[in-house]
Design an enzyme around this catalytic site. Structure first.
Site, mmCIF file in Angstrom:
data_model
loop_
_atom_site.group_PDB
_atom_site.id
_atom_site.type_symbol
_atom_site.label_atom_id
_atom_site.label_comp_id
_atom_site.label_asym_id
_atom_site.label_seq_id
_atom_site.Cartn_x
_atom_site.Cartn_y
_atom_site.Cartn_z
ATOM 1 N N CYS A 196 0.819 -1.203 0.000
ATOM 2 C CA CYS A 196 0.000 0.000 0.000
ATOM 3 C C CYS A 196 0.861 1.265 0.000
ATOM 4 C CB CYS A 196 -0.970 -0.041 1.181
ATOM 5 S SG CYS A 196 -2.370 1.090 1.015
ATOM 6 N N HIS A 197 0.885 2.030 1.083
ATOM 7 C CA HIS A 197 1.779 3.188 1.167
ATOM 8 C C HIS A 197 3.188 2.789 1.604
ATOM 9 C CE1 HIS A 197 -2.097 5.425 1.359
ATOM 10 N NE2 HIS A 197 -1.409 6.381 0.759
ATOM 11 N N GLU A 241 -6.095 7.246 -3.669
ATOM 12 C CA GLU A 241 -5.809 8.368 -2.771
ATOM 13 C C GLU A 241 -6.909 9.425 -2.859
ATOM 14 O OE1 GLU A 241 -3.979 8.580 0.091
ATOM 15 O OE2 GLU A 241 -2.081 8.449 -0.995
#
Length: 224
Positions: free
Chosen positions: A131-132, A162
């Protein structure tokens, strides 16, 4: 028994002043896939008790996520999380970066983290992020000093996702854009659908739904 280092953020506030941290299912889902087979340690920039994103606690009520928060073994690992500056890639067989908006804020600019990630990668060890989480690898380099993303296929939280969570201004940069600037070849699935990309020993997952599949991919790599 092989060992994996799970790396968490120490950041608890995003750029909009809202609470953030590491994202619950992105730790819980791979943890329970890997824990039976691997020794797992936790680390973060500041060490003990890395902050969980409270929104993820409210949103994810699946069995593994709920268990992770009450699991005594996990609680001890969180309470005794090591400082990134005090761990060595030599002591582990792989590294796994848990996502959340926090990791985009503190991990890319933490020189100890960039060195640690670079050490894992240069040693040929699985360097994984979901993910991030790939944002934490922004300044990781190979033995020649080039970005570990240069010429590599990867995924991570998409710009579309996002926007859908209304968090574009909550983080300092777009993961999708910045890692492509490093020479990476980004690909994605439809929003919130699982996607895992493996290129050499760089392992990435797109979003929360990809955390479990990424854990399974890591497990399978060690079973070969």
């Amino acid at each position: 028994m092989s060992s994996i280092l799970f790396v968490f953020t120490s950041c608890d506030t995003n750029l909009l002043g809202k609470q953030t941290g590491w994202y619950l299912p992105e730790a819980a889902h791979p943890y329970y896939i890997l824990a039976p087979t691997f020794t797992i340690d936790f680390a973060s920039p500041k060490g003990p008790n890395p902050p969980v994103d409270e929104g993820s606690v409210q949103m994810f009520k699946d069995t593994e996520s709920v268990k992770f928060l009450s699991d005594e073994t996990v609680q001890k690992k969180l309470a005794n999380a090591k400082k990134i500056s005090e761990v060595s890639a030599k002591d582990y067989d792989a590294i796994f970066y848990v996502g959340g908006h926090g990791p985009v804020i503190d991990l890319p600019v933490d020189p100890d983290n960039s060195k640690l990630a670079s050490d894992f990668y240069q040693a040929g060890k699985i360097t994984a992020a979901v993910c991030h989480g790939p944002a934490a690898l922004l300044n990781a380099v190979d033995a020649e000093g080039k970005s570990i993303f240069a010429g590599k296929e990867f995924t991570g939280f998409s710009n579309v996702e996002e926007v859908q969570v209304d968090a574009v201004k909550a983080v300092p940069f777009s993961l999708e854009d910045e890692l492509q600037k490093k020479g990476g070849k980004y690909s994605k699935a439809e929003p919130w659908q699982p996607k895992v990309v493996v290129d050499g020993h760089l392992y990435t997952g797109q979003n929360p739904a990809s955390a479990g599949p990424l854990g399974k991919t890591i497990l399978e790599a060690f079973q070969k």
